[in-house]
Design a protein around this motif. Sequence first.
Motif, PDB file in Angstrom:
ATOM      1  N   GLY A   1      -1.684  -9.315  15.134  1.00 38.58           N
ATOM      2  CA  GLY A   1      -2.261 -10.704  14.383  1.00 38.58           C
ATOM      3  C   GLY A   1      -3.579 -10.353  13.508  1.00 38.58           C
ATOM      4  N   ARG A   2      -4.550  -9.908  14.345  1.00 34.68           N
ATOM      5  CA  ARG A   2      -5.188  -9.651  13.042  1.00 34.68           C
ATOM      6  C   ARG A   2      -5.167  -8.489  12.309  1.00 34.68           C
ATOM      7  NH1 ARG A   2     -10.539 -10.610  15.225  1.00 34.68           N
ATOM      8  NH2 ARG A   2     -11.883  -9.885  13.772  1.00 34.68           N
ATOM      9  N   TRP A   3      -4.508  -7.907  12.617  1.00 33.75           N
ATOM     10  CA  TRP A   3      -3.974  -6.634  11.142  1.00 33.75           C
ATOM     11  C   TRP A   3      -3.209  -7.413  10.719  1.00 33.75           C
ATOM     12  CZ3 TRP A   3       0.681  -4.056  10.183  1.00 33.75           C
ATOM     13  CH2 TRP A   3       0.253  -2.829   9.144  1.00 33.75           C
ATOM     14  N   VAL A   4      -2.646  -8.200  10.841  1.00 36.64           N
ATOM     15  CA  VAL A   4      -2.055  -8.853   9.328  1.00 36.64           C
ATOM     16  C   VAL A   4      -2.477  -9.614   8.359  1.00 36.64           C
ATOM     17  CG1 VAL A   4      -0.182 -10.780   8.994  1.00 36.64           C
ATOM     18  CG2 VAL A   4       0.046  -8.512  10.721  1.00 36.64           C
ATOM     19  N   GLU A   5      -3.611 -10.367   9.078  1.00 37.70           N
ATOM     20  CA  GLU A   5      -4.497 -11.587   8.525  1.00 37.70           C
ATOM     21  C   GLU A   5      -5.538 -10.606   7.680  1.00 37.70           C
ATOM     22  OE1 GLU A   5      -6.275 -14.397  10.008  1.00 37.70           O
ATOM     23  OE2 GLU A   5      -4.364 -15.296   9.913  1.00 37.70           O
ATOM     24  N   GLU A   6      -5.966  -9.280   7.990  1.00 41.42           N
ATOM     25  CA  GLU A   6      -7.205  -8.535   7.519  1.00 41.42           C
ATOM     26  C   GLU A   6      -6.206  -7.516   6.115  1.00 41.42           C
ATOM     27  OE1 GLU A   6      -8.920  -6.791  11.152  1.00 41.42           O
ATOM     28  OE2 GLU A   6      -9.706  -7.898  11.740  1.00 41.42           O
ATOM     29  N   GLY A   7      -5.240  -7.041   6.931  1.00 43.18           N
ATOM     30  CA  GLY A   7      -4.505  -5.801   5.522  1.00 43.18           C
ATOM     31  C   GLY A   7      -3.982  -6.558   4.441  1.00 43.18           C
ATOM     32  N   GLY A   8      -3.477  -7.993   4.512  1.00 40.88           N
ATOM     33  CA  GLY A   8      -2.648  -8.474   3.596  1.00 40.88           C
ATOM     34  C   GLY A   8      -0.976  -8.684   3.795  1.00 40.88           C
ATOM     35  N   PRO A   9      -0.574  -9.718   3.622  1.00 36.39           N
ATOM     36  CA  PRO A   9       1.265  -9.487   3.790  1.00 36.39           C
ATOM     37  C   PRO A   9       1.873  -8.682   3.797  1.00 36.39           C
ATOM     38  CG  PRO A   9       0.560 -11.649   2.555  1.00 36.39           C
ATOM     39  CD  PRO A   9      -0.712 -10.905   3.035  1.00 36.39           C
ATOM     40  N   ARG A  10       1.345  -7.666   2.665  1.00 35.53           N
ATOM     41  CA  ARG A  10       2.438  -7.240   1.543  1.00 35.53           C
ATOM     42  C   ARG A  10       2.656  -5.339   2.770  1.00 35.53           C
ATOM     43  NH1 ARG A  10       1.714  -5.308  -4.145  1.00 35.53           N
ATOM     44  NH2 ARG A  10       3.543  -6.562  -4.632  1.00 35.53           N
ATOM     45  N   ARG A  11       1.129  -5.241   3.719  1.00 31.28           N
ATOM     46  CA  ARG A  11       1.345  -4.109   4.418  1.00 31.28           C
ATOM     47  C   ARG A  11       2.018  -4.779   5.744  1.00 31.28           C
ATOM     48  NH1 ARG A  11      -4.122  -2.437   6.739  1.00 31.28           N
ATOM     49  NH2 ARG A  11      -4.485  -4.244   7.785  1.00 31.28           N
ATOM     50  N   SER A  12       2.230  -5.435   6.031  1.00 26.97           N
ATOM     51  CA  SER A  12       2.589  -6.230   7.249  1.00 26.97           C
ATOM     52  C   SER A  12       4.526  -6.254   7.122  1.00 26.97           C
ATOM     53  CB  SER A  12       1.825  -7.454   7.632  1.00 26.97           C
ATOM     54  OG  SER A  12       2.043  -7.790   6.848  1.00 26.97           O
ATOM     55  N   MET A  13       4.787  -6.497   5.916  1.00 21.54           N
ATOM     56  CA  MET A  13       5.907  -7.011   6.027  1.00 21.54           C
ATOM     57  C   MET A  13       6.758  -5.501   5.928  1.00 21.54           C
ATOM     58  SD  MET A  13       5.344 -10.471   4.064  1.00 21.54           S
ATOM     59  CE  MET A  13       6.983 -10.427   2.504  1.00 21.54           C
ATOM     60  N   LEU A  14       5.869  -4.441   5.253  1.00 20.41           N
ATOM     61  CA  LEU A  14       6.992  -3.529   4.634  1.00 20.41           C
ATOM     62  C   LEU A  14       6.223  -2.722   6.304  1.00 20.41           C
ATOM     63  CD1 LEU A  14       7.752  -0.774   3.429  1.00 20.41           C
ATOM     64  CD2 LEU A  14       4.916  -0.306   2.302  1.00 20.41           C
ATOM     65  N   ALA A  15       5.789  -2.311   6.745  1.00 19.50           N
ATOM     66  CA  ALA A  15       6.156  -2.043   8.076  1.00 19.50           C
ATOM     67  C   ALA A  15       6.986  -2.883   8.897  1.00 19.50           C
ATOM     68  CB  ALA A  15       4.660  -2.615   9.123  1.00 19.50           C
ATOM     69  N   ALA A  16       6.822  -4.200   8.779  1.00 17.95           N
ATOM     70  CA  ALA A  16       8.646  -4.769   9.454  1.00 17.95           C
ATOM     71  C   ALA A  16       9.383  -4.116   8.918  1.00 17.95           C
ATOM     72  CB  ALA A  16       7.994  -6.346   9.274  1.00 17.95           C
ATOM     73  N   ALA A  17      10.195  -4.090   7.804  1.00 20.17           N
ATOM     74  CA  ALA A  17      10.868  -3.621   7.490  1.00 20.17           C
ATOM     75  C   ALA A  17      11.965  -2.453   8.027  1.00 20.17           C
ATOM     76  CB  ALA A  17      10.861  -3.653   6.069  1.00 20.17           C
ATOM     77  N   CYS A  18      10.682  -1.005   8.237  1.00 14.19           N
ATOM     78  CA  CYS A  18      10.637   0.007   8.588  1.00 14.19           C
ATOM     79  C   CYS A  18      11.153   0.157  10.152  1.00 14.19           C
ATOM     80  CB  CYS A  18       9.577   0.776   8.426  1.00 14.19           C
ATOM     81  SG  CYS A  18       9.301   1.250   6.460  1.00 14.19           S
ATOM     82  N   CYS A  19      10.272  -1.262  10.556  1.00  9.47           N
ATOM     83  CA  CYS A  19      10.820  -0.911  11.927  1.00  9.47           C
ATOM     84  C   CYS A  19      11.964  -1.316  12.468  1.00  9.47           C
ATOM     85  CB  CYS A  19       9.905  -2.124  12.196  1.00  9.47           C
ATOM     86  SG  CYS A  19       8.279  -1.155  12.732  1.00  9.47           S
TER      87      CYS A  19
END
Length: 468
Positions: free
Chosen positions: A83-101
Amino acid sequence: MAGLLSRERIVAPPGYNRWLVPPAALAIHLCIGQVYAFSVFNLPMTRLLGITQSTPDDWKLTDIGWIFSIAIAFLGLSAAIFGRWVEEGGPRRSMLAAACCFAGGFFVGAYGISIHSLWLVYLGYGALGGIGLGLGYISPVSTLMKWFPDRPGMATGLAIMGFGGGAMIGSPLAVWLMRYFASPTDVGVAQTFVVMGILYFALMLFGVVTIRVPATDWKPEGWTPPVKATAMITKAHVHADTAIRTPQFWLLWGVLCLNVTAGIGVLGQASAMSQEMFPGVITASAAAGFVGLLSLFNMAGRFFWSSASDYLGRKTTYAIYFLLGIVLYALVPWTGHTGNIVLFVCCYAVILSMYGGGFSTIPAYLKDMFGTMHVGAIHGRLLTAWSVAGILGPVLVNYIRDYQLASGVAKADAYTFTMYIMAGLLAVGFVCNLLVRPVASHHHHDDQAPLDDEGRPLNPSNVAFGRS
Protein backbone atom coordinates in the motif's frame (compact mmCIF):
# COMPACT_ATOMS: atom_id res chain seq x y z
CA MET A 1 11.77 2.96 -17.73
CA ALA A 2 11.75 4.06 -14.08
CA GLY A 3 11.30 7.67 -15.20
CA LEU A 4 8.35 6.81 -17.43
CA LEU A 5 6.62 5.11 -14.49
CA SER A 6 7.32 7.78 -11.86
CA ARG A 7 4.61 9.88 -10.25
CA GLU A 8 6.22 13.08 -11.56
CA ARG A 9 5.69 11.99 -15.18
CA ILE A 10 1.94 11.61 -14.79
CA VAL A 11 1.03 14.87 -13.00
CA ALA A 12 -1.84 16.39 -14.97
CA PRO A 13 -1.29 19.82 -16.58
CA PRO A 14 -3.48 22.83 -15.65
CA GLY A 15 -6.99 22.57 -17.05
CA TYR A 16 -6.90 18.78 -17.29
CA ASN A 17 -10.38 17.21 -17.36
CA ARG A 18 -10.66 14.99 -14.29
CA TRP A 19 -13.34 12.86 -16.00
CA LEU A 20 -10.62 11.39 -18.22
CA VAL A 21 -9.23 9.53 -15.18
CA PRO A 22 -12.11 7.14 -14.36
CA PRO A 23 -11.74 5.19 -17.68
CA ALA A 24 -8.15 4.37 -16.72
CA ALA A 25 -9.34 3.02 -13.37
CA LEU A 26 -12.13 1.06 -15.03
CA ALA A 27 -9.69 -0.53 -17.47
CA ILE A 28 -7.83 -2.06 -14.53
CA HIS A 29 -10.83 -3.02 -12.42
CA LEU A 30 -12.88 -4.54 -15.25
CA CYS A 31 -9.96 -6.90 -15.88
CA ILE A 32 -9.11 -7.97 -12.35
CA GLY A 33 -12.83 -8.26 -11.57
CA GLN A 34 -12.74 -11.45 -13.67
CA VAL A 35 -11.95 -13.24 -10.41
CA TYR A 36 -15.66 -13.00 -9.56
CA ALA A 37 -16.42 -15.15 -12.60
CA PHE A 38 -14.00 -17.89 -11.63
CA SER A 39 -16.88 -20.15 -10.57
CA VAL A 40 -17.62 -20.87 -14.25
CA PHE A 41 -14.35 -22.83 -14.34
CA ASN A 42 -15.16 -24.92 -11.26
CA LEU A 43 -17.28 -27.69 -12.76
CA PRO A 44 -15.22 -27.99 -16.02
CA MET A 45 -12.05 -28.29 -13.92
CA THR A 46 -13.55 -31.31 -12.11
CA ARG A 47 -13.64 -33.07 -15.52
CA LEU A 48 -10.19 -32.29 -16.92
CA LEU A 49 -9.42 -36.00 -17.22
CA GLY A 50 -12.90 -37.48 -17.52
CA ILE A 51 -14.02 -34.75 -19.99
CA THR A 52 -17.74 -35.62 -19.78
CA GLN A 53 -17.78 -36.65 -16.11
CA SER A 54 -15.38 -36.66 -13.18
CA THR A 55 -12.99 -39.56 -12.65
CA PRO A 56 -11.35 -40.60 -9.36
CA ASP A 57 -8.16 -38.81 -10.48
CA ASP A 58 -9.93 -35.55 -11.28
CA TRP A 59 -9.83 -32.62 -8.86
CA LYS A 60 -12.64 -32.27 -6.34
CA LEU A 61 -14.82 -29.16 -6.23
CA THR A 62 -13.68 -28.37 -2.69
CA ASP A 63 -10.03 -28.45 -3.81
CA ILE A 64 -10.73 -26.22 -6.80
CA GLY A 65 -12.56 -23.78 -4.53
CA TRP A 66 -9.23 -22.97 -2.88
CA ILE A 67 -7.97 -21.32 -6.08
CA PHE A 68 -10.45 -18.48 -5.64
CA SER A 69 -9.77 -18.28 -1.89
CA ILE A 70 -6.00 -18.10 -2.37
CA ALA A 71 -6.40 -15.36 -4.99
CA ILE A 72 -8.53 -13.26 -2.63
CA ALA A 73 -6.15 -13.94 0.27
CA PHE A 74 -3.19 -12.69 -1.75
CA LEU A 75 -5.25 -9.71 -2.90
CA GLY A 76 -5.58 -8.52 0.69
CA LEU A 77 -2.04 -9.40 1.70
CA SER A 78 -0.43 -7.68 -1.28
CA ALA A 79 -2.63 -4.59 -0.82
CA ALA A 80 -1.51 -4.40 2.82
CA ILE A 81 2.17 -4.99 2.10
CA PHE A 82 2.49 -2.74 -0.95
CA GLY A 83 0.00 0.00 0.00
CA ARG A 84 2.71 2.51 0.91
CA TRP A 85 4.75 1.51 -2.18
CA VAL A 86 1.73 2.24 -4.38
CA GLU A 87 1.17 5.70 -2.86
CA GLU A 88 4.84 6.70 -2.93
CA GLY A 89 5.56 5.60 -6.50
CA GLY A 90 2.27 6.61 -8.07
CA PRO A 91 -0.41 4.56 -9.79
CA ARG A 92 1.31 4.00 -13.16
CA ARG A 93 4.11 1.88 -11.70
CA SER A 94 1.79 -0.23 -9.58
CA MET A 95 -0.77 -0.65 -12.37
CA LEU A 96 1.92 -2.05 -14.69
CA ALA A 97 3.05 -4.44 -11.96
CA ALA A 98 -0.58 -5.48 -11.51
CA ALA A 99 -0.95 -6.21 -15.23
CA CYS A 100 2.18 -8.35 -15.30
CA CYS A 101 1.19 -10.34 -12.21
CA PHE A 102 -2.46 -10.84 -13.17
CA ALA A 103 -1.70 -11.95 -16.73
CA GLY A 104 1.23 -14.03 -15.48
CA GLY A 105 -1.14 -15.81 -13.10
CA PHE A 106 -3.27 -16.91 -16.05
CA PHE A 107 -0.23 -18.22 -17.93
CA VAL A 108 1.19 -20.17 -14.98
CA GLY A 109 -2.28 -21.46 -14.16
CA ALA A 110 -2.75 -22.61 -17.77
CA TYR A 111 0.47 -24.61 -17.60
CA GLY A 112 -0.61 -26.15 -14.31
CA ILE A 113 -3.93 -27.20 -15.85
CA SER A 114 -2.21 -28.66 -18.90
CA ILE A 115 -0.01 -30.93 -16.75
CA HIS A 116 -2.78 -31.46 -14.17
CA SER A 117 -0.88 -29.88 -11.27
CA LEU A 118 -3.32 -28.22 -8.89
CA TRP A 119 -0.50 -26.78 -6.79
CA LEU A 120 0.81 -24.94 -9.85
CA VAL A 121 -2.66 -23.47 -10.41
CA TYR A 122 -2.67 -22.39 -6.76
CA LEU A 123 0.71 -20.73 -7.29
CA GLY A 124 -0.22 -19.15 -10.64
CA TYR A 125 -3.78 -17.87 -10.65
CA GLY A 126 -4.00 -18.00 -6.84
CA ALA A 127 -0.77 -16.43 -5.56
CA LEU A 128 0.73 -14.54 -8.52
CA GLY A 129 -2.64 -13.55 -9.92
CA GLY A 130 -3.79 -12.57 -6.41
CA ILE A 131 -0.86 -10.18 -6.08
CA GLY A 132 -1.95 -8.60 -9.35
CA LEU A 133 -5.46 -8.29 -7.94
CA GLY A 134 -4.22 -6.48 -4.83
CA LEU A 135 -1.97 -4.04 -6.68
CA GLY A 136 -4.58 -3.34 -9.33
CA TYR A 137 -7.36 -2.90 -6.81
CA ILE A 138 -5.78 -0.16 -4.69
CA SER A 139 -3.78 1.65 -7.41
CA PRO A 140 -6.53 3.95 -8.74
CA VAL A 141 -8.65 4.35 -5.58
CA SER A 142 -6.75 7.03 -3.67
CA THR A 143 -5.97 8.78 -6.97
CA LEU A 144 -9.67 9.12 -7.78
CA MET A 145 -10.47 10.39 -4.28
CA LYS A 146 -7.87 13.13 -4.82
CA TRP A 147 -9.50 14.03 -8.14
CA PHE A 148 -12.99 14.10 -6.56
CA PRO A 149 -12.64 15.52 -3.02
CA ASP A 150 -16.15 16.92 -3.36
CA ARG A 151 -17.67 13.45 -3.93
CA PRO A 152 -15.35 10.82 -2.40
CA GLY A 153 -18.05 8.15 -2.23
CA MET A 154 -18.91 8.57 -5.88
CA ALA A 155 -15.21 8.57 -6.76
CA THR A 156 -14.52 5.23 -5.10
CA GLY A 157 -17.68 3.90 -6.74
CA LEU A 158 -16.34 4.92 -10.14
CA ALA A 159 -13.14 2.99 -9.53
CA ILE A 160 -14.45 -0.08 -7.78
CA MET A 161 -17.63 -0.65 -9.81
CA GLY A 162 -15.40 -1.98 -12.57
CA PHE A 163 -14.19 -4.73 -10.28
CA GLY A 164 -17.77 -5.79 -9.63
CA GLY A 165 -18.54 -5.72 -13.34
CA GLY A 166 -15.58 -7.83 -14.33
CA ALA A 167 -17.59 -11.04 -14.16
CA MET A 168 -20.17 -9.60 -16.55
CA ILE A 169 -17.43 -9.75 -19.20
CA GLY A 170 -15.34 -12.60 -17.83
CA SER A 171 -18.15 -15.11 -17.32
CA PRO A 172 -19.60 -15.27 -20.88
CA LEU A 173 -16.12 -14.82 -22.37
CA ALA A 174 -14.79 -17.83 -20.46
CA VAL A 175 -17.81 -19.97 -21.36
CA TRP A 176 -17.51 -19.06 -25.05
CA LEU A 177 -13.76 -19.71 -25.14
CA MET A 178 -14.09 -23.08 -23.38
CA ARG A 179 -16.70 -24.13 -25.93
CA TYR A 180 -14.48 -22.92 -28.78
CA PHE A 181 -11.45 -24.88 -27.55
CA ALA A 182 -13.35 -27.94 -26.31
CA SER A 183 -12.73 -31.26 -28.05
CA PRO A 184 -13.45 -34.94 -27.33
CA THR A 185 -10.17 -35.04 -25.39
CA ASP A 186 -10.04 -31.56 -23.82
CA VAL A 187 -12.49 -29.29 -21.97
CA GLY A 188 -10.59 -26.20 -23.20
CA VAL A 189 -9.79 -24.58 -19.83
CA ALA A 190 -6.01 -24.22 -20.31
CA GLN A 191 -6.35 -22.55 -23.71
CA THR A 192 -9.01 -20.24 -22.30
CA PHE A 193 -6.61 -19.17 -19.54
CA VAL A 194 -3.94 -18.24 -22.09
CA VAL A 195 -6.26 -16.17 -24.30
CA MET A 196 -7.79 -14.36 -21.34
CA GLY A 197 -4.34 -13.56 -19.95
CA ILE A 198 -3.34 -11.93 -23.23
CA LEU A 199 -6.57 -9.96 -23.59
CA TYR A 200 -6.55 -8.68 -20.02
CA PHE A 201 -2.90 -7.65 -20.17
CA ALA A 202 -3.60 -5.53 -23.27
CA LEU A 203 -6.60 -3.79 -21.69
CA MET A 204 -4.75 -3.12 -18.44
CA LEU A 205 -1.96 -1.44 -20.42
CA PHE A 206 -4.54 1.13 -21.57
CA GLY A 207 -5.04 2.10 -17.93
CA VAL A 208 -1.29 2.24 -17.34
CA VAL A 209 -0.77 4.68 -20.23
CA THR A 210 -3.74 6.99 -19.53
CA ILE A 211 -3.70 7.38 -15.72
CA ARG A 212 -2.90 10.85 -14.32
CA VAL A 213 -2.60 12.35 -10.82
CA PRO A 214 -3.60 15.90 -9.80
CA ALA A 215 -1.02 18.55 -9.01
CA THR A 216 -0.27 19.34 -5.37
CA ASP A 217 -3.06 21.37 -3.74
CA TRP A 218 -5.31 20.98 -6.81
CA LYS A 219 -9.04 21.25 -6.15
CA PRO A 220 -12.12 21.28 -8.39
CA GLU A 221 -13.08 24.64 -9.84
CA GLY A 222 -15.65 26.37 -7.66
CA TRP A 223 -15.32 23.87 -4.81
CA THR A 224 -14.44 25.11 -1.33
CA PRO A 225 -13.40 22.57 1.33
CA PRO A 226 -15.72 22.63 4.36
CA VAL A 227 -14.42 24.85 7.14
CA LYS A 228 -15.53 22.58 9.94
CA ALA A 229 -15.48 18.83 10.29
CA THR A 230 -18.73 17.02 11.02
CA ALA A 231 -19.14 14.42 13.76
CA MET A 232 -18.16 11.50 11.50
CA ILE A 233 -15.95 13.33 8.97
CA THR A 234 -12.59 14.64 10.15
CA LYS A 235 -10.43 17.37 8.64
CA ALA A 236 -7.39 15.98 10.42
CA HIS A 237 -5.07 13.22 9.19
CA VAL A 238 -3.90 10.01 10.82
CA HIS A 239 -0.65 8.28 9.91
CA ALA A 240 -1.06 4.75 8.52
CA ASP A 241 1.05 3.26 11.33
CA THR A 242 -1.13 5.01 13.90
CA ALA A 243 -4.42 4.12 12.24
CA ILE A 244 -3.94 0.38 12.76
CA ARG A 245 -3.64 0.99 16.50
CA THR A 246 -7.04 2.63 16.79
CA PRO A 247 -10.29 0.81 17.64
CA GLN A 248 -11.93 2.45 14.60
CA PHE A 249 -9.61 0.60 12.23
CA TRP A 250 -10.40 -2.79 13.72
CA LEU A 251 -14.12 -2.13 13.93
CA LEU A 252 -14.10 -1.22 10.24
CA TRP A 253 -11.93 -4.28 9.60
CA GLY A 254 -14.67 -6.38 11.17
CA VAL A 255 -17.37 -4.52 9.24
CA LEU A 256 -15.69 -5.26 5.91
CA CYS A 257 -14.72 -8.84 6.81
CA LEU A 258 -18.22 -9.86 7.88
CA ASN A 259 -19.95 -8.15 4.96
CA VAL A 260 -17.56 -9.77 2.49
CA THR A 261 -17.66 -13.23 4.11
CA ALA A 262 -21.42 -13.35 3.72
CA GLY A 263 -21.32 -12.38 0.05
CA ILE A 264 -18.14 -13.92 -1.24
CA GLY A 265 -18.96 -17.47 -0.19
CA VAL A 266 -22.07 -17.65 -2.34
CA LEU A 267 -20.52 -15.56 -5.12
CA GLY A 268 -17.61 -17.97 -5.45
CA GLN A 269 -20.04 -20.87 -5.94
CA ALA A 270 -22.88 -18.96 -7.66
CA SER A 271 -22.82 -21.06 -10.80
CA ALA A 272 -22.80 -24.46 -9.08
CA MET A 273 -25.22 -23.33 -6.35
CA SER A 274 -27.89 -22.12 -8.76
CA GLN A 275 -27.72 -25.37 -10.73
CA GLU A 276 -27.94 -27.53 -7.61
CA MET A 277 -30.73 -25.55 -5.93
CA PHE A 278 -32.82 -25.69 -9.12
CA PRO A 279 -31.78 -28.97 -10.79
CA GLY A 280 -33.03 -29.47 -14.31
CA VAL A 281 -34.28 -25.88 -14.46
CA ILE A 282 -31.08 -23.83 -14.42
CA THR A 283 -28.60 -25.15 -17.00
CA ALA A 284 -24.86 -24.43 -17.18
CA SER A 285 -25.48 -21.65 -19.71
CA ALA A 286 -28.25 -20.17 -17.58
CA ALA A 287 -26.00 -20.37 -14.53
CA ALA A 288 -23.32 -18.44 -16.42
CA GLY A 289 -25.98 -15.85 -17.21
CA PHE A 290 -26.90 -15.76 -13.51
CA VAL A 291 -23.26 -15.08 -12.61
CA GLY A 292 -23.19 -12.31 -15.19
CA LEU A 293 -26.41 -10.81 -13.79
CA LEU A 294 -24.97 -10.85 -10.28
CA SER A 295 -21.90 -9.12 -11.68
CA LEU A 296 -24.12 -6.40 -13.13
CA PHE A 297 -25.78 -5.74 -9.76
CA ASN A 298 -22.42 -6.02 -8.00
CA MET A 299 -21.09 -3.33 -10.33
CA ALA A 300 -24.16 -1.08 -10.19
CA GLY A 301 -24.30 -1.35 -6.39
CA ARG A 302 -20.73 -0.15 -6.08
CA PHE A 303 -21.61 3.11 -7.77
CA PHE A 304 -25.17 3.51 -6.45
CA TRP A 305 -24.55 2.78 -2.76
CA SER A 306 -21.22 4.64 -2.51
CA SER A 307 -22.75 7.69 -4.21
CA ALA A 308 -25.73 7.49 -1.86
CA SER A 309 -23.32 7.37 1.10
CA ASP A 310 -22.20 10.92 0.25
CA TYR A 311 -25.70 11.97 1.36
CA LEU A 312 -26.74 9.24 3.82
CA GLY A 313 -23.38 8.99 5.59
CA ARG A 314 -21.12 5.91 5.61
CA LYS A 315 -22.34 4.56 8.93
CA THR A 316 -26.01 4.71 7.93
CA THR A 317 -25.26 3.11 4.58
CA TYR A 318 -23.51 0.16 6.22
CA ALA A 319 -26.40 -0.24 8.64
CA ILE A 320 -28.67 -0.69 5.62
CA TYR A 321 -26.32 -3.30 4.17
CA PHE A 322 -26.43 -5.40 7.31
CA LEU A 323 -30.09 -5.12 8.29
CA LEU A 324 -31.49 -5.68 4.80
CA GLY A 325 -28.92 -8.40 4.14
CA ILE A 326 -30.04 -10.38 7.20
CA VAL A 327 -33.60 -10.47 5.87
CA LEU A 328 -32.58 -11.46 2.34
CA TYR A 329 -30.18 -14.26 3.36
CA ALA A 330 -32.87 -15.71 5.60
CA LEU A 331 -35.28 -15.70 2.62
CA VAL A 332 -32.99 -17.56 0.19
CA PRO A 333 -33.63 -21.11 1.52
CA TRP A 334 -37.37 -20.51 1.24
CA THR A 335 -37.02 -19.52 -2.42
CA GLY A 336 -35.26 -22.81 -3.10
CA HIS A 337 -37.83 -24.89 -1.23
CA THR A 338 -40.70 -23.27 -3.14
CA GLY A 339 -38.91 -23.29 -6.50
CA ASN A 340 -39.30 -19.54 -6.84
CA ILE A 341 -36.44 -18.71 -9.20
CA VAL A 342 -37.51 -15.09 -9.70
CA LEU A 343 -37.43 -14.31 -5.98
CA PHE A 344 -34.14 -16.25 -5.63
CA VAL A 345 -32.55 -14.09 -8.33
CA CYS A 346 -34.02 -10.88 -6.88
CA CYS A 347 -32.70 -11.67 -3.39
CA TYR A 348 -29.20 -12.27 -4.66
CA ALA A 349 -29.32 -9.24 -6.97
CA VAL A 350 -29.93 -6.94 -4.00
CA ILE A 351 -27.46 -8.86 -1.79
CA LEU A 352 -24.73 -8.52 -4.41
CA SER A 353 -25.48 -4.82 -4.91
CA MET A 354 -24.85 -4.24 -1.18
CA TYR A 355 -21.86 -6.58 -1.20
CA GLY A 356 -20.32 -4.46 -3.96
CA GLY A 357 -21.44 -1.27 -2.26
CA GLY A 358 -19.56 -2.31 0.86
CA PHE A 359 -16.29 -2.37 -1.07
CA SER A 360 -16.79 1.02 -2.67
CA THR A 361 -18.04 2.69 0.50
CA ILE A 362 -15.18 1.56 2.76
CA PRO A 363 -12.44 3.80 1.23
CA ALA A 364 -14.63 6.88 1.76
CA TYR A 365 -15.43 5.64 5.29
CA LEU A 366 -11.68 5.45 5.94
CA LYS A 367 -11.17 8.90 4.47
CA ASP A 368 -13.86 10.25 6.83
CA MET A 369 -12.21 8.59 9.83
CA PHE A 370 -8.49 9.06 9.08
CA GLY A 371 -8.18 11.85 6.49
CA THR A 372 -6.54 11.63 3.06
CA MET A 373 -2.81 11.70 3.95
CA HIS A 374 -2.36 7.91 4.02
CA VAL A 375 -5.83 6.72 3.05
CA GLY A 376 -4.46 4.48 0.29
CA ALA A 377 -2.07 2.70 2.64
CA ILE A 378 -4.74 2.39 5.34
CA HIS A 379 -7.15 1.00 2.76
CA GLY A 380 -4.54 -1.53 1.69
CA ARG A 381 -4.06 -2.74 5.25
CA LEU A 382 -7.81 -2.96 5.82
CA LEU A 383 -8.11 -5.24 2.80
CA THR A 384 -6.55 -8.03 4.87
CA ALA A 385 -10.16 -8.38 6.04
CA TRP A 386 -10.94 -9.39 2.46
CA SER A 387 -8.16 -11.99 2.62
CA VAL A 388 -9.73 -13.58 5.68
CA ALA A 389 -13.21 -13.38 4.19
CA GLY A 390 -11.98 -14.81 0.90
CA ILE A 391 -11.00 -17.97 2.73
CA LEU A 392 -13.74 -18.07 5.37
CA GLY A 393 -16.71 -17.50 3.04
CA PRO A 394 -15.98 -20.20 0.43
CA VAL A 395 -14.85 -22.65 3.14
CA LEU A 396 -18.16 -22.23 4.97
CA VAL A 397 -20.15 -22.77 1.78
CA ASN A 398 -18.07 -25.61 0.31
CA TYR A 399 -17.42 -27.70 3.40
CA ILE A 400 -20.85 -27.28 4.99
CA ARG A 401 -22.28 -28.32 1.60
CA ASP A 402 -20.10 -31.44 1.57
CA TYR A 403 -21.06 -32.26 5.16
CA GLN A 404 -24.73 -31.84 4.34
CA LEU A 405 -24.45 -34.10 1.28
CA ALA A 406 -22.56 -36.73 3.27
CA SER A 407 -25.40 -36.64 5.81
CA GLY A 408 -27.90 -37.47 3.11
CA VAL A 409 -29.24 -33.97 2.49
CA ALA A 410 -30.42 -33.36 -1.08
CA LYS A 411 -28.26 -31.05 -3.21
CA ALA A 412 -31.11 -28.58 -3.51
CA ASP A 413 -31.20 -28.20 0.30
CA ALA A 414 -27.45 -28.34 0.98
CA TYR A 415 -27.06 -24.56 1.26
CA THR A 416 -29.90 -23.84 3.72
CA PHE A 417 -27.88 -23.95 6.95
CA THR A 418 -25.10 -21.88 5.35
CA MET A 419 -27.49 -19.05 4.50
CA TYR A 420 -28.60 -18.80 8.12
CA ILE A 421 -24.96 -18.67 9.23
CA MET A 422 -24.33 -15.81 6.79
CA ALA A 423 -27.31 -13.91 8.22
CA GLY A 424 -25.80 -14.34 11.69
CA LEU A 425 -22.45 -12.94 10.49
CA LEU A 426 -24.23 -9.86 9.17
CA ALA A 427 -25.82 -9.34 12.58
CA VAL A 428 -22.35 -9.24 14.17
CA GLY A 429 -21.23 -6.81 11.46
CA PHE A 430 -24.14 -4.52 12.30
CA VAL A 431 -22.93 -4.34 15.92
CA CYS A 432 -19.37 -3.53 14.80
CA ASN A 433 -20.63 -0.68 12.62
CA LEU A 434 -22.83 0.60 15.45
CA LEU A 435 -19.76 0.92 17.69
CA VAL A 436 -17.75 3.12 15.29
CA ARG A 437 -16.99 6.57 16.74
CA PRO A 438 -14.76 9.46 15.54
CA VAL A 439 -11.00 8.95 16.00
CA ALA A 440 -9.65 10.58 19.17
CA SER A 441 -7.69 13.78 18.54
CA HIS A 442 -4.49 12.46 20.14
CA HIS A 443 -4.12 10.11 17.14
CA HIS A 444 -4.12 13.01 14.67
CA HIS A 445 -0.96 13.86 12.76
CA ASP A 446 0.50 17.30 13.43
CA ASP A 447 0.45 19.06 10.03
CA GLN A 448 3.51 21.09 11.02
CA ALA A 449 5.66 18.01 11.68
CA PRO A 450 7.90 17.18 8.70
CA LEU A 451 7.91 13.65 7.27
CA ASP A 452 10.82 11.72 5.76
CA ASP A 453 10.72 10.01 2.35
CA GLU A 454 8.92 7.05 3.90
CA GLY A 455 6.17 9.25 5.35
CA ARG A 456 7.42 8.93 8.95
CA PRO A 457 7.86 11.96 11.22
CA LEU A 458 11.40 13.35 11.29
CA ASN A 459 10.85 14.53 14.85
CA PRO A 460 8.52 12.10 16.63
CA SER A 461 8.10 14.51 19.53
CA ASN A 462 6.20 16.84 17.20
CA VAL A 463 3.59 14.20 16.42
CA ALA A 464 0.92 12.92 18.75
CA PHE A 465 1.62 9.42 17.56
CA GLY A 466 -0.36 6.55 19.04
CA ARG A 467 -0.63 7.82 22.58
CA SER A 468 -3.27 6.07 24.63
